[in-house]
Design an enzyme around this catalytic site. Sequence first.
Site, short mmCIF file in Angstrom:
data_model
loop_
_atom_site.label_atom_id
_atom_site.label_comp_id
_atom_site.label_asym_id
_atom_site.label_seq_id
_atom_site.Cartn_x
_atom_site.Cartn_y
_atom_site.Cartn_z
N CYS A 20 -27.43 -10.16 42.82
CA CYS A 20 -27.65 -9.94 44.26
C CYS A 20 -26.92 -10.95 45.12
O CYS A 20 -26.90 -10.84 46.33
CB CYS A 20 -29.14 -9.95 44.56
SG CYS A 20 -29.87 -11.59 44.46
N LEU A 59 -35.42 -9.26 -11.08
CA LEU A 59 -35.49 -10.72 -11.11
C LEU A 59 -36.71 -11.23 -10.36
O LEU A 59 -37.14 -10.64 -9.38
CB LEU A 59 -34.24 -11.31 -10.43
CG LEU A 59 -32.93 -11.10 -11.16
CD1 LEU A 59 -31.77 -11.49 -10.26
CD2 LEU A 59 -32.91 -11.94 -12.43
N LYS A 76 -25.93 -12.91 -4.92
CA LYS A 76 -26.79 -11.74 -5.09
C LYS A 76 -26.42 -10.74 -3.99
O LYS A 76 -26.90 -10.81 -2.86
CB LYS A 76 -28.26 -12.14 -4.98
CG LYS A 76 -29.21 -11.01 -5.30
CD LYS A 76 -30.61 -11.57 -5.52
CE LYS A 76 -31.61 -10.52 -5.96
NZ LYS A 76 -31.69 -9.35 -5.13
N ARG A 136 -30.73 2.26 -11.47
CA ARG A 136 -31.70 1.52 -12.26
C ARG A 136 -32.97 2.34 -12.48
O ARG A 136 -33.58 2.29 -13.54
CB ARG A 136 -32.05 0.22 -11.53
CG ARG A 136 -32.93 -0.70 -12.31
CD ARG A 136 -33.08 -2.03 -11.61
NE ARG A 136 -34.35 -2.11 -10.93
CZ ARG A 136 -35.48 -2.48 -11.51
NH1 ARG A 136 -35.48 -2.84 -12.77
NH2 ARG A 136 -36.61 -2.52 -10.85
N GLU A 138 -23.54 -4.12 -9.14
CA GLU A 138 -24.10 -3.71 -7.86
C GLU A 138 -23.05 -2.92 -7.10
O GLU A 138 -21.91 -3.37 -6.99
CB GLU A 138 -24.47 -4.98 -7.09
CG GLU A 138 -25.43 -4.79 -5.97
CD GLU A 138 -26.90 -4.82 -6.40
OE1 GLU A 138 -27.19 -4.85 -7.62
OE2 GLU A 138 -27.74 -4.78 -5.51
N LYS A 170 -28.55 -18.04 -13.63
CA LYS A 170 -28.79 -17.56 -14.98
C LYS A 170 -28.49 -18.67 -15.98
O LYS A 170 -27.54 -19.43 -15.78
CB LYS A 170 -27.87 -16.36 -15.30
CG LYS A 170 -28.08 -15.19 -14.37
CD LYS A 170 -27.07 -14.08 -14.61
CE LYS A 170 -27.35 -12.94 -13.63
NZ LYS A 170 -26.30 -11.91 -13.63
N CYS A 176 -26.71 -15.82 42.20
CA CYS A 176 -27.15 -14.78 41.27
C CYS A 176 -26.02 -13.77 41.09
O CYS A 176 -25.48 -13.26 42.07
CB CYS A 176 -28.39 -14.09 41.83
SG CYS A 176 -28.81 -12.60 40.92
N ASP A 194 0.81 4.24 -2.62
CA ASP A 194 0.56 5.65 -2.24
C ASP A 194 1.66 6.56 -2.78
O ASP A 194 1.39 7.69 -3.19
CB ASP A 194 0.47 5.79 -0.72
CG ASP A 194 -0.78 5.13 -0.17
OD1 ASP A 194 -1.68 4.84 -0.98
OD2 ASP A 194 -0.85 4.89 1.05
N ASP A 203 0.83 -1.20 0.00
CA ASP A 203 0.00 0.00 0.00
C ASP A 203 0.87 1.25 0.00
O ASP A 203 0.56 2.24 -0.67
CB ASP A 203 -0.90 0.03 1.24
CG ASP A 203 -2.03 -0.97 1.13
OD1 ASP A 203 -2.13 -1.64 0.07
OD2 ASP A 203 -2.82 -1.09 2.09
N ALA A 204 1.98 1.18 0.74
CA ALA A 204 2.85 2.35 0.86
C ALA A 204 3.47 2.69 -0.50
O ALA A 204 3.51 3.86 -0.91
CB ALA A 204 3.94 2.09 1.88
N CYS A 243 -32.62 -16.98 40.03
CA CYS A 243 -32.26 -16.30 41.27
C CYS A 243 -33.52 -16.39 42.13
O CYS A 243 -34.60 -16.00 41.69
CB CYS A 243 -31.91 -14.84 40.98
SG CYS A 243 -31.98 -13.82 42.46
N LYS A 250 -33.72 -16.74 -2.93
CA LYS A 250 -33.56 -15.94 -1.70
C LYS A 250 -33.42 -16.85 -0.49
O LYS A 250 -34.12 -17.85 -0.37
CB LYS A 250 -34.80 -15.06 -1.50
CG LYS A 250 -34.96 -13.97 -2.54
CD LYS A 250 -34.06 -12.80 -2.18
CE LYS A 250 -34.41 -11.55 -2.93
NZ LYS A 250 -35.27 -10.63 -2.31
N ASP A 252 -26.25 -7.48 -1.87
CA ASP A 252 -27.33 -6.58 -1.50
C ASP A 252 -26.85 -5.13 -1.51
O ASP A 252 -26.27 -4.66 -0.55
CB ASP A 252 -27.83 -6.97 -0.11
CG ASP A 252 -29.28 -6.59 0.08
OD1 ASP A 252 -29.90 -6.16 -0.91
OD2 ASP A 252 -29.78 -6.72 1.20
N TYR A 307 -21.97 -7.75 -12.79
CA TYR A 307 -22.55 -9.07 -13.03
C TYR A 307 -23.18 -9.23 -14.41
O TYR A 307 -23.87 -10.19 -14.67
CB TYR A 307 -23.56 -9.43 -11.95
CG TYR A 307 -24.64 -8.39 -11.71
CD1 TYR A 307 -25.56 -8.06 -12.69
CD2 TYR A 307 -24.72 -7.73 -10.48
CE1 TYR A 307 -26.53 -7.12 -12.47
CE2 TYR A 307 -25.70 -6.78 -10.25
CZ TYR A 307 -26.61 -6.48 -11.25
OH TYR A 307 -27.58 -5.53 -11.05
N CYS A 346 -34.39 -9.19 44.21
CA CYS A 346 -33.12 -9.00 43.50
C CYS A 346 -33.24 -7.76 42.60
O CYS A 346 -34.18 -7.64 41.81
CB CYS A 346 -32.84 -10.24 42.67
SG CYS A 346 -31.51 -9.99 41.48
N GLU A 354 -24.49 -17.00 -9.38
CA GLU A 354 -23.75 -15.84 -8.83
C GLU A 354 -24.31 -15.46 -7.47
O GLU A 354 -25.48 -15.72 -7.19
CB GLU A 354 -23.92 -14.63 -9.77
CG GLU A 354 -23.37 -14.85 -11.14
CD GLU A 354 -23.81 -13.77 -12.13
OE1 GLU A 354 -24.59 -12.88 -11.75
OE2 GLU A 354 -23.36 -13.83 -13.28
#
Length: 668
Positions: free
Chosen positions: A408, A84, A116, A137, A171, A287, A405, A38, A34-35, A423, A311, A118, A223, A428, A114
């Site tokens: 108490c 769908l 789905k 959409r 998505e 599909k 308990c 960057d 990453d460095a 208890c 689903k 969300d 997708y 209590c 695939e």
Amino acid sequence: MEKDAARKRLRQLREKIDEQNYHYYVMDKPLISDADFDALVCELAEIEREFPDLISPDSPTQRVGGQPREGFATVVHRLPMLSLENALNIGELRNFVSRAMKLVPEAQLEFVVELKVDGLAVSLQYEAGLFVRGATRGDGEVGEDITHNLRTVKSIPLRLRKPVTLEARGEVYLPRSSFLALNEERSLQNQPLFANPRNAAAGSLRQLDPQVASSRNLEVVVYGLGYSPELQPHSHSAALNSLKDLGLRVSSQTVVLRQLEEVVSYCESWRVKRAALPYEIDGLVIKINDLSLQKRLGNTAKSPRWAIAYKFPAVQAQTKVLGITVQVGRIGTLTPIAELEPVLLAGTVVKRASLHNEDILREKDVRSGDYVIVRKAGEIIPEVVAVVKSRRTGAEVPFIMPEFCPVCGAQAGRLPGEVALRCLNPFCPAQVAERIVHFASRSAMDIKHLGPALTEQLLSAGLIADIADIYALAGKKAELLALERKAEKSVEDLLSAIEKSKEQPLWRLLYGLGIRFVGERTARLLSAHFGSMDKLISASPAELEAVEEVGAKISASISEFFALDSSKELVARLRSAGLKMAEEKENSTEKPLYGKTFVLTGTLAACSREEATALILAAGGRVSSSVSKNTHYLVAGEKPGSKLQKAEKLRVSILEEQALIALLAKGK
Ligand code: IVH
């Protein structure tokens, strides 16, 4: 630096950065740290600062550019963005396949399955390789232009790896961890929280100022292919491969399967595996792979006949048990609770889950440090489904239920015939607090503002010690104001909520008292039957059992409760505080449904069963859980069960939901 040298170096840097982005986002295999990455972006930005006229719109520094928009322009989709159809269980999935097989009988079907994800569906338009427009959409025909926000999504390339013109569909979503962090931050700033990652993603993309989307860690998964004059793949999987080669991020979880049974078991395998994903999915999409078959199958008005969404039934997630604690309930029940690393489940953050009781805790063998699968049972209380034993390291610590308990210190024990440890001290403090919280809760007396935190505060300040003390708070305004951070306004609100609760109907009071086995429904039935607190208190066991759904167990519990001096005193104090001790003086024989017994079955569309029950009771009718010859009406919603057959056999009148609503309206 000379301008020509700068131009050359900029080109090199942009190519390098694009290349690294591709490996990072699309191939999921970063080549440099990453460095180092960057450093490349820094150098690029520096040169661009020196030579601003060399900045191009696809430069990695140009993800957030320009001023906030005035409003959204509309984008007409060249090809409609369909949605769908859902398969809610495996049976419906099989039906989808058999329907397709009938339409193209000679074909050997191949399925692409695939995840789905969300989030929010988007269309990404590239012209000669450059990202030129992105849209929502919308209604499927016309969407909103959200290019300025989509440019900030780092996994959306601003330039493809080849200068092609195409539209990709996918998505945009917010990973679970980013969602949790975002809500954490919003709660610190007193901003309203997002209900779930999907809303957060949609909310971020529908902002006029791209700075907002840019700060939100949105991601994309592509997708499908939309309008694409240059690419002519033969199959969906080939289209996905081309999209990937062009630098678009596609899912690595997609599979191509030939057998329906393989599709079924692949779908089922995700029911559990989904919990370990870093983002939320709400199902899988199946599909048909061959694009010429897709074309032959065509679309219905809203959805294609060549794809379906399977689903999932229940929502689950995987998380770590940080510890196991014991909660003391309002009747003293000691419940082991798993304290969890916060995890997102169906849109809410779950931090604790019930382990129910010692037997279940042992059976599931949940230990502190374990990874577990949690689920929302009935969508309300999260529970631990199972331990992920494969993730055990040996450092997990088994839990032993305490003999005393935890609040108490009184001896804990079991009542005969019960699995739960309790208890045994009715005074209590934990039990007292739980009783008060229950009394004030929304489904009981509905005293707004009096939740667990304030109850705790009032108890420890000595301002209340039991339920009846709530109604003495009106005389303790000065003490309330002195409570930590209590403003005049919040004290007033609390006192007026308390005052208002005195008007609550008798059944709410009965339910609020927390008599064992007297739930909301039983409280309503008791109230309707006896009409007053006094009549209920003096009822004999036989009289109690004459109430619908009240058997020996409930009747004994009610008698035991009212036999206690402490209960008698409590009722007397509530009465003198002015609470309603009788049903409204309405002549129930004049109510439209008087004397009629109803049974409900199936799912109602306009209201929940509880609401329908309340409406029927309010109209003077009765609601029973099983069909008998005494039933007057069976109200049948969607997917009625066996009650419908029984009602037909007994010639009970069957009402559709609309007919019930009409019946209820008649009496108004
Ligand atoms: S295909 C004509 N594939 O689900 C095909 N949709 O209810 C249309 N979604 O609006 C969509 N993952 O937002 C497809 N792998 C996937 C998907 C997916 C999520 C969403 C998408 C769509 C909705 C359909």
